[in-house]
Design an enzyme around this catalytic site. Structure first.
Site, PDB file in Angstrom:
ATOM      1  N   GLU A 260      47.334  46.475  34.639  1.00  0.00           N
ATOM      2  CA  GLU A 260      49.176  45.931  36.724  1.00  0.00           C
ATOM      3  C   GLU A 260      48.586  44.174  36.474  1.00  0.00           C
ATOM      4  O   GLU A 260      47.745  44.461  37.221  1.00  0.00           O
ATOM      5  CB  GLU A 260      48.127  47.183  37.351  1.00  0.00           C
ATOM      6  CG  GLU A 260      49.111  47.935  38.439  1.00  0.00           C
ATOM      7  CD  GLU A 260      49.322  46.686  40.091  1.00  0.00           C
ATOM      8  OE1 GLU A 260      49.903  45.518  39.440  1.00  0.00           O
ATOM      9  OE2 GLU A 260      48.539  47.291  40.456  1.00  0.00           O
ATOM     10  N   CYS A 294      50.723  42.435  44.760  1.00  0.00           N
ATOM     11  CA  CYS A 294      51.625  42.044  43.285  1.00  0.00           C
ATOM     12  C   CYS A 294      52.839  42.810  44.228  1.00  0.00           C
ATOM     13  O   CYS A 294      54.266  42.255  42.951  1.00  0.00           O
ATOM     14  CB  CYS A 294      50.348  42.743  42.256  1.00  0.00           C
ATOM     15  SG  CYS A 294      50.471  43.863  42.961  1.00  0.00           S
TER      16      CYS A 294
HETATM   17  P1  NAD Z   1      42.787  36.977  38.075  1.00  0.00           P
HETATM   18  O1  NAD Z   1      43.559  37.512  37.002  1.00  0.00           O
HETATM   19  O2  NAD Z   1      42.255  35.854  37.372  1.00  0.00           O
HETATM   20  O3  NAD Z   1      41.122  37.623  38.318  1.00  0.00           O
HETATM   21  C1  NAD Z   1      41.189  39.163  38.282  1.00  0.00           C
HETATM   22  C2  NAD Z   1      39.977  40.093  37.772  1.00  0.00           C
HETATM   23  O4  NAD Z   1      40.175  39.576  36.399  1.00  0.00           O
HETATM   24  C3  NAD Z   1      38.962  39.455  38.033  1.00  0.00           C
HETATM   25  O5  NAD Z   1      37.887  40.913  38.744  1.00  0.00           O
HETATM   26  C4  NAD Z   1      38.667  38.806  37.721  1.00  0.00           C
HETATM   27  O6  NAD Z   1      37.074  38.078  37.556  1.00  0.00           O
HETATM   28  C5  NAD Z   1      38.585  39.374  36.231  1.00  0.00           C
HETATM   29  N1  NAD Z   1      38.821  37.949  35.170  1.00  0.00           N
HETATM   30  C6  NAD Z   1      39.388  36.904  35.399  1.00  0.00           C
HETATM   31  N2  NAD Z   1      38.755  36.398  34.035  1.00  0.00           N
HETATM   32  C7  NAD Z   1      38.716  37.161  32.991  1.00  0.00           C
HETATM   33  C8  NAD Z   1      38.441  36.819  31.263  1.00  0.00           C
HETATM   34  N3  NAD Z   1      38.448  35.986  30.467  1.00  0.00           N
HETATM   35  N4  NAD Z   1      37.922  37.749  30.979  1.00  0.00           N
HETATM   36  C9  NAD Z   1      37.834  39.275  31.975  1.00  0.00           C
HETATM   37  N5  NAD Z   1      37.763  39.353  33.339  1.00  0.00           N
HETATM   38  C10 NAD Z   1      38.497  38.020  33.379  1.00  0.00           C
HETATM   39  O7  NAD Z   1      43.487  36.864  39.325  1.00  0.00           O
HETATM   40  P2  NAD Z   1      42.868  36.176  40.197  1.00  0.00           P
HETATM   41  O8  NAD Z   1      42.409  34.776  40.094  1.00  0.00           O
HETATM   42  O9  NAD Z   1      41.841  36.492  41.088  1.00  0.00           O
HETATM   43  O10 NAD Z   1      44.460  35.402  41.082  1.00  0.00           O
HETATM   44  C11 NAD Z   1      45.578  34.797  40.167  1.00  0.00           C
HETATM   45  C12 NAD Z   1      46.871  35.367  39.835  1.00  0.00           C
HETATM   46  O11 NAD Z   1      46.714  36.833  39.668  1.00  0.00           O
HETATM   47  C13 NAD Z   1      47.493  35.571  41.321  1.00  0.00           C
HETATM   48  O12 NAD Z   1      47.884  34.686  42.268  1.00  0.00           O
HETATM   49  C14 NAD Z   1      48.454  36.786  41.423  1.00  0.00           C
HETATM   50  O13 NAD Z   1      49.487  36.234  41.110  1.00  0.00           O
HETATM   51  C15 NAD Z   1      47.719  37.651  40.132  1.00  0.00           C
HETATM   52  N6  NAD Z   1      47.407  38.654  40.901  1.00  0.00           N
HETATM   53  C16 NAD Z   1      47.475  39.800  40.419  1.00  0.00           C
HETATM   54  C17 NAD Z   1      47.037  41.239  41.605  1.00  0.00           C
HETATM   55  C18 NAD Z   1      47.802  42.669  40.926  1.00  0.00           C
HETATM   56  O14 NAD Z   1      47.886  43.053  41.899  1.00  0.00           O
HETATM   57  N7  NAD Z   1      48.804  42.438  40.659  1.00  0.00           N
HETATM   58  C19 NAD Z   1      45.940  41.171  41.894  1.00  0.00           C
HETATM   59  C20 NAD Z   1      45.418  39.955  41.973  1.00  0.00           C
HETATM   60  C21 NAD Z   1      46.255  38.392  41.527  1.00  0.00           C
END
Ligand code: NAD
Length: 493
Positions: A260, A294
């Site tokens: 998602e 999102c």
């Molecule tokens: P992100 O994708 O970086 O983080 C989400 C999760 O993934 C966190 O638990 C993080 O620790 C983990 N993660 C990060 N890098 C990883 C890796 N290399 N391997 C495995 N897991 C990893 O998202 P964010 O930094 O929290 O937010 C950045 C952007 O993502 C936001 O600006 C937004 O556009 C989007 N976002 C979308 C949703 C949604 O509900 N669809 C939620 C949060 C963020």
């Protein structure tokens, strides 16, 4: 108003592995900050590969027994988890507001919303029926049975620390899967509290394991799960680049995936719309959680005939929004999650202005003695937005509304679909034929027609294109954690 919890037993600072609350194997920790002040108010384990492996070992052992627990018993445990979540709604709401920043009413609202998924999947546990298939040959019985996939790994984001855990873990447990989970580094506390309540509800040891990790250590933890063939599924909510990385990296062990990912939702207002309803719908969908969801509208398109009237009504509402910390009951927009998030919002607004947009209200960070961090951004309306602006191409994830004027239905459909993303789309119109044309034409997993609040535990939530695949909630949600086994019995005479 202080965000002090009554049940201090819900403020936890350890991993939960194989039924025990434990530190990271090497004892490392990292700090959890309050985005309203940037003060670090507690620490949690900064886990590594060893902790990740132990969690899978426990989940793998527990799967052998949990999958055999009768569905009705699993349902009863999950229902007790729901009851305990609701019994602690005030404390969990405070915890969410403290680590995530959203106003307290929204924090508590999220707890109730999270619980609705837990209750729903407790009920769904008992409805994972299979099929008896009419045999094309005599003397055979053919069955399609549904089985839990095995150990699942859940990686969750910070914007809904309770709801994202509930949406993933409740259906996994209901299906008979066991879980390893890594919550977002910004908001680990709510998930630890939810796991504690699951333990109290009777989830057996090893069935639900959680390890926390800083952003720097996160890949070390998740890579162990990606490489381990015993982990049969990854369920992830977060950014599209990380989602694609997980899909690529899990190819060698061919895991099932639910992703998602990011959105870029269009919100379209036609000349024939009820303007007051459209403004109300935009306020609800855009400003929930300060614009950090999102499914938030990211691009707003308004038809020529109502453009100026719509902007005037919208600006009056946006200018009245109160920005402040969750400790102030009047706050409607809290701090953004961290400095990285505010920098992105400020960059999008600056880029829009440089490319010809005009700020009608807001447009800047909010500072002043009552704001104890740099994480506040003023609710903002921009007009004259164009498709080449950064705010039209990527999720701003903040309280910014870029408005674009349009003339024809065909133009706006083309523009709305001109994005790699497809999570949510909204439009307002009172023409019944147009409504069905648009519902058909918009490339999106979720569509709001004259409605700004879409999510519900009984509805399938998920995207198309770069917004990912898989559905959470609804009768489809539990199927993401199951596979189908075909059994054919022959020689029946
Ligand atoms: P992100 O994708 O970086 O983080 C989400 C999760 O993934 C966190 O638990 C993080 O620790 C983990 N993660 C990060 N890098 C990883 C890796 N290399 N391997 C495995 N897991 C990893 O998202 P964010 O930094 O929290 O937010 C950045 C952007 O993502 C936001 O600006 C937004 O556009 C989007 N976002 C979308 C949703 C949604 O509900 N669809 C939620 C949060 C963020």
């Amino acid at each position: 108003m202080a965000l002090t919890m009554q049940n201090t037993g819900l403020l936890l600072g350890q991993n939960h592995i194989d039924g025990a609350w434990v530190d990271a194997a090497d004892g490392a920790t990292f700090g959890v900050a309050d985005p309203a002040t940037d003060d670090i108010f507690t620490t949690v384990p900064d886990s590594g590969a060893e902790d990740a492996r132990r969690a899978v070992d426990a989940a793998h052992r527990a799967f052998a027994t949990w999958r055999k627990v009768p569905a009705k018993q699993r349902a009863a445990i999950i229902k007790r988890w729901n009851d305990l979540i609701l019994a602690n709604v005030d404390d969990l709401g405070k915890l969410i507001s403290r680590e995530q920043g959203k106003p307290l009413a929204e924090g508590k609202g999220e707890v109730v919303y999270a619980a609705s998924y837990v209750e729903w999947f407790a009920e769904e546990a008992t409805r994972t029926d299979g099929e008896i298939i009419p045999s094309p040959a005599a003397g055979r019985m053919m069955f399609a049975l549904r089985e839990p996939v095995g150990v699942i790994a859940a990686v969750t984001p910070w914007n809904f620390p309770a709801a994202m855990i509930a949406r993933k873990i409740a259906p996994a447990l209901a299906a008979g899967c066991t879980v390893v989970c890594k919550p977002a580094e910004d908001t680990p506390l709510t998930s630890l509290a939810l796991v504690k309540l699951a333990e109290q509800a009777g989830v057996p040891k090893g069935v639900l394991n959680i390890v926390t990790a800083s952003r720097a250590h996160t890949p070390e933890v998740v890579d162990v799960w990606l490489d381990d063939a015993r982990v049969r599924k990854i369920t992830f909510t977060g950014s599209t680049p990380v989602g694609k990385h997980l899909a690529r990296r899990s190819a060698d062990t061919l895991k099932k995936l639910s992703l998602e990912l990011g959105g870029n939702a269009p919100f379209i207002v036609f000349d024939d719309a009820d303007l007051d309803a459209a403004v109300e719908g935009l306020m609800i969908s855009k400003f929930r959680n300060g614009g950090q969801t999102c499914v938030c509208p990211n691009r707003v398109y308004v038809q020529d005939g109502v453009h100026d009237a719509f902007v005037e009504k919208l600006v009056a509402r946006v200018a009245a929004l109160k920005v402040g910390p969750a400790t102030d009951p009047a706050s409607q927009i809290g701090p953004m999650i961290n400095a990285r998030a505010v920098d992105k919002i400020a960059r999008h607004v600056r880029n829009a202005i440089d490319l010809g947009a005009k700020v009608v209200v807001g447009g800047e960070r909010v500072n002043g003695p009552q704001y104890r961090s740099e994480n506040y951004f003023a609710p903002t309306v921009l007009i004259n937005a164009t498709p080449s602006m950064e705010c039209a191409c990527e999720e701003t994830f903040g309280p910014v509304v870029p408005v674009t004027r349009f003339s024809t239905e065909a133009d706006v459909i083309a523009e709305a679909n001109a994005t790699p993303f497809g999570l949510a789309a909204y439009f307002y119109s009172n023409d019944v034929r147009r409504i069905w044309r648009l519902a058909d034409a918009l490339e999106s997993g979720i569509i709001g027609v004259n409605e700004g609040a879409l999510a519900a535990e009984s509805a399938p939530f998920g995207g198309v294109k770069d917004s990912g695949y898989g559905r959470e909630g609804s009768r489809h949600g539990i199927g993401e954690y199951m596979h189908i086994k075909y059994v054919c019995q022959g020689a029946l005479g």
